[in-house]
Design a protein around this motif. Structure first.
Motif, PDB file in Angstrom:
ATOM      1  N   GLU A   1      -6.817   6.639   0.474  1.00  0.00           N
ATOM      2  CA  GLU A   1      -7.544   5.459   0.012  1.00  0.00           C
ATOM      3  C   GLU A   1      -6.813   4.178   0.419  1.00  0.00           C
ATOM      4  O   GLU A   1      -7.442   3.219   0.892  1.00  0.00           O
ATOM      5  N   SER A   2      -5.495   4.176   0.253  1.00  0.00           N
ATOM      6  CA  SER A   2      -4.712   2.997   0.645  1.00  0.00           C
ATOM      7  C   SER A   2      -4.745   2.794   2.148  1.00  0.00           C
ATOM      8  O   SER A   2      -4.840   1.657   2.626  1.00  0.00           O
ATOM      9  N   LYS A   3      -4.678   3.887   2.898  1.00  0.00           N
ATOM     10  CA  LYS A   3      -4.722   3.776   4.358  1.00  0.00           C
ATOM     11  C   LYS A   3      -6.049   3.163   4.806  1.00  0.00           C
ATOM     12  O   LYS A   3      -6.065   2.241   5.627  1.00  0.00           O
ATOM     13  N   LEU A   4      -7.158   3.660   4.263  1.00  0.00           N
ATOM     14  CA  LEU A   4      -8.472   3.151   4.662  1.00  0.00           C
ATOM     15  C   LEU A   4      -8.646   1.687   4.271  1.00  0.00           C
ATOM     16  O   LEU A   4      -9.158   0.884   5.057  1.00  0.00           O
ATOM     17  N   LEU A   5      -8.221   1.329   3.084  1.00  0.00           N
ATOM     18  CA  LEU A   5      -8.298  -0.060   2.634  1.00  0.00           C
ATOM     19  C   LEU A   5      -7.426  -0.964   3.504  1.00  0.00           C
ATOM     20  O   LEU A   5      -7.854  -2.037   3.933  1.00  0.00           O
TER      21      LEU A   5
ATOM     22  N   CYS B   1      -6.492  -0.472   6.570  1.00  0.00           N
ATOM     23  CA  CYS B   1      -7.088  -0.603   7.905  1.00  0.00           C
ATOM     24  C   CYS B   1      -8.228  -1.618   7.908  1.00  0.00           C
ATOM     25  O   CYS B   1      -8.431  -2.325   8.899  1.00  0.00           O
ATOM     26  N   LYS B   2      -8.975  -1.718   6.796  1.00  0.00           N
ATOM     27  CA  LYS B   2     -10.029  -2.732   6.690  1.00  0.00           C
ATOM     28  C   LYS B   2      -9.424  -4.126   6.556  1.00  0.00           C
ATOM     29  O   LYS B   2      -9.915  -5.088   7.138  1.00  0.00           O
ATOM     30  N   GLN B   3      -8.352  -4.223   5.767  1.00  0.00           N
ATOM     31  CA  GLN B   3      -7.725  -5.519   5.524  1.00  0.00           C
ATOM     32  C   GLN B   3      -6.969  -6.030   6.746  1.00  0.00           C
ATOM     33  O   GLN B   3      -6.885  -7.234   6.964  1.00  0.00           O
TER      34      GLN B   3
ATOM     35  N   HIS C   1       0.812  -1.223   0.000  1.00  0.00           N
ATOM     36  CA  HIS C   1       0.000   0.000   0.000  1.00  0.00           C
ATOM     37  C   HIS C   1       0.850   1.280   0.000  1.00  0.00           C
ATOM     38  O   HIS C   1       0.315   2.367  -0.203  1.00  0.00           O
TER      39      HIS C   1
ATOM     40  N   GLU D   1      -4.944  -0.119  11.899  1.00  0.00           N
ATOM     41  CA  GLU D   1      -5.777   0.975  12.423  1.00  0.00           C
ATOM     42  C   GLU D   1      -5.336   1.333  13.840  1.00  0.00           C
ATOM     43  O   GLU D   1      -5.266   2.508  14.203  1.00  0.00           O
TER      44      GLU D   1
ATOM     45  N   PRO E   1      -6.850  -4.866  10.636  1.00  0.00           N
ATOM     46  CA  PRO E   1      -7.287  -3.953  11.692  1.00  0.00           C
ATOM     47  C   PRO E   1      -6.182  -3.496  12.657  1.00  0.00           C
ATOM     48  O   PRO E   1      -6.256  -2.395  13.197  1.00  0.00           O
TER      49      PRO E   1
END
Length: 188
Positions: A109-113, A115-117, A26, A122, A119
């Motif tokens: 966008e990469s950070k949010l993705l 964090c979902k992938q 990412h 995050e 946790p």
């Protein structure tokens, strides 16, 4: 370079080799030359940058051309205009390189993705943001309630080795004092 990022992350969270490979996918390796502007005041902000090697500063330039330095960032520090990065607004600061600098850049966008992938990333960013906010509060309190001499000593504690890497005029700008006042403090 990858090991520098991994070590930084693992100060807060543990990562398997597979997890770190996902994290690294990412980030974008970015290099900049000394004096290169990375974020220009008034422009959108695409990246939050983790510094592998080098030195950057974040500053606000007033309409009369006076520069107010708000942050220096060296190895193992993050730098961006966080508000513009998160809200998609235009930067209130200029971020430029004081030395040739190598970074890992992360888009929102990469950070949010990521964090979902994963946790636990995050959690990493939560800890980094919290400690950064606390440091900012301390800087503001120091600035409004401490003498220039105390701000100078806090700077020496927070940024070891910085005095050898940047001109004294930049240190004076960061401290909110004149170059002459800084010279007197450095002698005292």
């Amino acid at each position: 370079m990858e090991e520098t990022l991994r070590k930084h992350l693992e100060e807060i969270i543990e990562l398997t080799d597979e997890e770190f490979a996902l994290v690294l996918s990412h980030f974008k390796l970015r290099t900049f030359k000394k004096h290169q502007i990375v974020i220009d005041q008034g422009d959108p902000v695409k990246y939050n940058l983790f510094i592998i090697k080098g030195l950057m500063k974040s500053a606000r330039v007033t309409p009369d051309g006076k520069e107010h330095i708000v942050q220096f960032a060296m190895e193992n520090w993050w730098i961006t205009d966080l508000e513009a990065f998160h809200y998609g607004t235009h930067s209130k600061f200029t971020v430029d390189c004081l030395e040739d600098t190598t970074t890992y850049g992360l888009t929102l966008e990469s950070k949010l993705l990521l964090c979902k992938q994963l946790p636990k990333i995050e959690h990493f960013f939560h800890v980094k943001t919290t400690t950064g906010y606390i440091a900012l509060q301390k800087r503001v309190l120091c600035f409004i309630s401490s003498k220039a001499q105390d701000r100078y000593h806090n700077l020496l504690d927070q940024y070891p080795g910085l005095m050898q890497r940047v001109p004294k005029t930049m240190i004076a700008s960061f401290l909110g004092v004149s170059r002459e006042t800084l010279s007197r403090m450095a002698v005292a």
